[in-house]
Write a protein that holds these residues in place. Structure first.
Motif, PDB file in Angstrom:
ATOM      1  N   LEU A 104       0.767  -0.931  -0.414  1.00  0.00           N
ATOM      2  CA  LEU A 104       0.044   0.212  -0.040  1.00  0.00           C
ATOM      3  C   LEU A 104       0.855   1.221  -0.029  1.00  0.00           C
ATOM      4  N   ASN A 105       1.946   1.529   0.681  1.00  0.00           N
ATOM      5  CA  ASN A 105       2.819   2.350   0.411  1.00  0.00           C
ATOM      6  C   ASN A 105       3.516   2.232  -0.721  1.00  0.00           C
ATOM      7  N   ALA A 106       3.747   1.836  -1.166  1.00  0.00           N
ATOM      8  CA  ALA A 106       4.627   1.673  -2.456  1.00  0.00           C
ATOM      9  C   ALA A 106       3.608   2.122  -3.660  1.00  0.00           C
ATOM     10  N   ARG A 107       2.369   2.706  -4.213  1.00  0.00           N
ATOM     11  CA  ARG A 107       1.598   2.319  -4.440  1.00  0.00           C
ATOM     12  C   ARG A 107       1.740   4.245  -5.066  1.00  0.00           C
ATOM     13  N   ARG A 108       1.402   5.138  -5.986  1.00  0.00           N
ATOM     14  CA  ARG A 108       1.740   5.729  -6.247  1.00  0.00           C
ATOM     15  C   ARG A 108       0.710   6.916  -5.396  1.00  0.00           C
ATOM     16  N   ALA A 110      -0.833   8.925  -6.468  1.00  0.00           N
ATOM     17  CA  ALA A 110      -2.875   9.036  -5.940  1.00  0.00           C
ATOM     18  C   ALA A 110      -3.600   8.077  -6.067  1.00  0.00           C
ATOM     19  N   ASP A 111      -2.774   6.623  -5.833  1.00  0.00           N
ATOM     20  CA  ASP A 111      -3.553   5.820  -5.422  1.00  0.00           C
ATOM     21  C   ASP A 111      -3.164   5.309  -3.998  1.00  0.00           C
ATOM     22  N   ARG A 112      -2.381   6.425  -2.934  1.00  0.00           N
ATOM     23  CA  ARG A 112      -2.283   5.403  -1.950  1.00  0.00           C
ATOM     24  C   ARG A 112      -3.847   5.903  -0.812  1.00  0.00           C
ATOM     25  N   PRO A 113      -3.308   4.810  -0.154  1.00  0.00           N
ATOM     26  CA  PRO A 113      -4.434   5.633   0.554  1.00  0.00           C
ATOM     27  C   PRO A 113      -3.939   5.889   1.854  1.00  0.00           C
ATOM     28  N   ALA A 114      -4.821   6.852   2.660  1.00  0.00           N
ATOM     29  CA  ALA A 114      -3.700   7.904   3.694  1.00  0.00           C
ATOM     30  C   ALA A 114      -3.453   7.267   4.780  1.00  0.00           C
ATOM     31  N   ARG A 115      -2.559   7.764   6.072  1.00  0.00           N
ATOM     32  CA  ARG A 115      -1.926   7.077   6.260  1.00  0.00           C
ATOM     33  C   ARG A 115      -2.756   5.914   7.803  1.00  0.00           C
ATOM     34  N   ASN A 116      -3.596   6.591   7.920  1.00  0.00           N
ATOM     35  CA  ASN A 116      -3.969   5.836   9.329  1.00  0.00           C
ATOM     36  C   ASN A 116      -4.830   5.142   8.633  1.00  0.00           C
ATOM     37  N   GLU A 117      -5.513   5.454   7.266  1.00  0.00           N
ATOM     38  CA  GLU A 117      -6.088   4.064   6.482  1.00  0.00           C
ATOM     39  C   GLU A 117      -5.389   2.737   6.562  1.00  0.00           C
TER      40      GLU A 117
END
Length: 348
Positions: A104-108, A110-117
């Motif tokens: 998830l962290n490696a996504r670009r 625009a596609d990356r969820p929020a840190r808390n998610e």
């Protein structure tokens, strides 16, 4: 996660390496939400087929569809598949939680969820794999079974359409493998993920899967439930791969099957008269007197396991096989014994 699990269709897939065929016209449907095992000996083509489904290999011919959409030329990064391999490939410098969240962290951006998610997703998966207390540990601080659970959680974190596992428990000892089988079955029931796993371990495939696809020499020999492939194998290759069997000369005569001129209760209603071969499983024998026997041999060993006796017998000519029986009276070593055949399989 996609509320509608993905169906996968493998249509006419063929693949060769350096002119040697590895897969030959494979046609297979993986149902939405099922756990399917690709089972076969080394060199049967099962891992190559998994890699083609994943997009890690390209077929020479045929196509792959996900829920009806042709994905044959879709790159692996866009197929939305999750992988778990025999070797965990966890990042040693990252904590368990960071390993799970890596995809998830490696996504670009625009596609990356929020840190808390992302953090919540990691916590939820830690709870799912029963490793909540290990979030801040590093892979070196975990057992092999725990590391493999983290590898599965990391694959699930990105919410893949399909989960692919290649010999996921192959590097673990026998007891850990058994524990993880039950755990994986439970995870699958809770997530409903369309899952394909490769194994050469018959017990693993039959215990875990909804259906089994048996490959041999690049061909798909049979697809069925564990009970179907065990009780009604489609070929000699399937029968022999799923367990020991003794090959016995037999004859069909007037719609009856005979071994050494003694009747065997096996259905031959649709077969013409003539010689054939009967393949008999270890539990399809009963010990009997030499006078009433279909075949005979000399006992070379006897042991009990889980309430059943396993008697190893050497036949005239040197063939050695083991029968599996619940009979109370056991023969002695070097004793000559008779065996009555109470079932078997015909293929020719």
């Amino acid at each position: 996660m996609d509320p509608k699990p993905t169906t996968i269709a493998v249509e006419g897939i063929a693949k060769s390496f350096k002119g040697t065929p590895v897969l030959r016209d494979i046609n297979l449907e993986i149902r939405a939400g099922e756990l399917l095992a690709l089972l076969g000996p080394s060199g049967s083509g099962k891992t190559t087929l998994l890699r083609i489904i994943a997009g890690l290999e390209s077929p020479d011919s045929g196509r792959i569809t996900f829920s009806g959409a042709d994905t044959t030329r879709v790159p692996v990064q866009k197929r939305e598949v999750g992988f778990v391999f025999q070797h965990y490939a966890l990042f040693k410098h990252m904590t368990v939680a960071d390993n799970i969240a890596y995809g998830l962290n490696a996504r670009r951006r625009a596609d990356r969820p929020a840190r808390n998610e992302i953090a919540k997703r990691a916590r939820d998966l830690l709870d799912l794999i029963k490793l909540e207390k290990f979030a801040d540990h590093y892979p070196a601080q975990l057992s092999g079974g725990q590391r493999q659970r983290v590898a599965l959680a990391r694959a699930l974190a990105v919410e893949p359409r399909v989960l692919l596992l290649d010999e996921p428990f192959g590097a673990l000892d026998a007891q850990v493998r058994k524990d993880l089988r039950r755990w994986l079955r439970d995870i699958h029931q809770r997530t409903g993920q369309t899952t394909i796993f490769v194994t050469h371990d018959q017990e693993e495939a039959l215990e875990l899967s909804d259906r089994v696809a048996v490959l041999h020499a690049g061909r798909l020999e049979q697809v069925g439930t564990p009970i179907e492939v065990q009780d009604d194998p489609a070929s000699v290759a399937v029968l022999r791969f799923l367990g020991d069997a003794l090959d016995v000369a037999a004859e069909v005569r007037q719609h009856r099957l005979l071994v050494n001129d003694r009747f065997v209760l096996v259905d031959v209603a649709t077969r013409g008269d003539g010689p054939t071969r009967l393949h008999v499983r270890p539990w399809q024998f009963d010990l009997t007197s030499l006078e009433d026997a279909h075949v005979h041999g000399t006992v070379t060993s006897v042991y009990r396991a889980q309430g059943r006796a396993h008697v190893t017998i050497e036949r005239p000519g040197g063939a050695v096989f083991t029968i599996d029986t619940a009979q109370a009276a056991m023969p002695r070593i070097d004793e000559r014994v008779g065996l009555r055949i109470v079932g078997g399989h015909l293929f020719d």
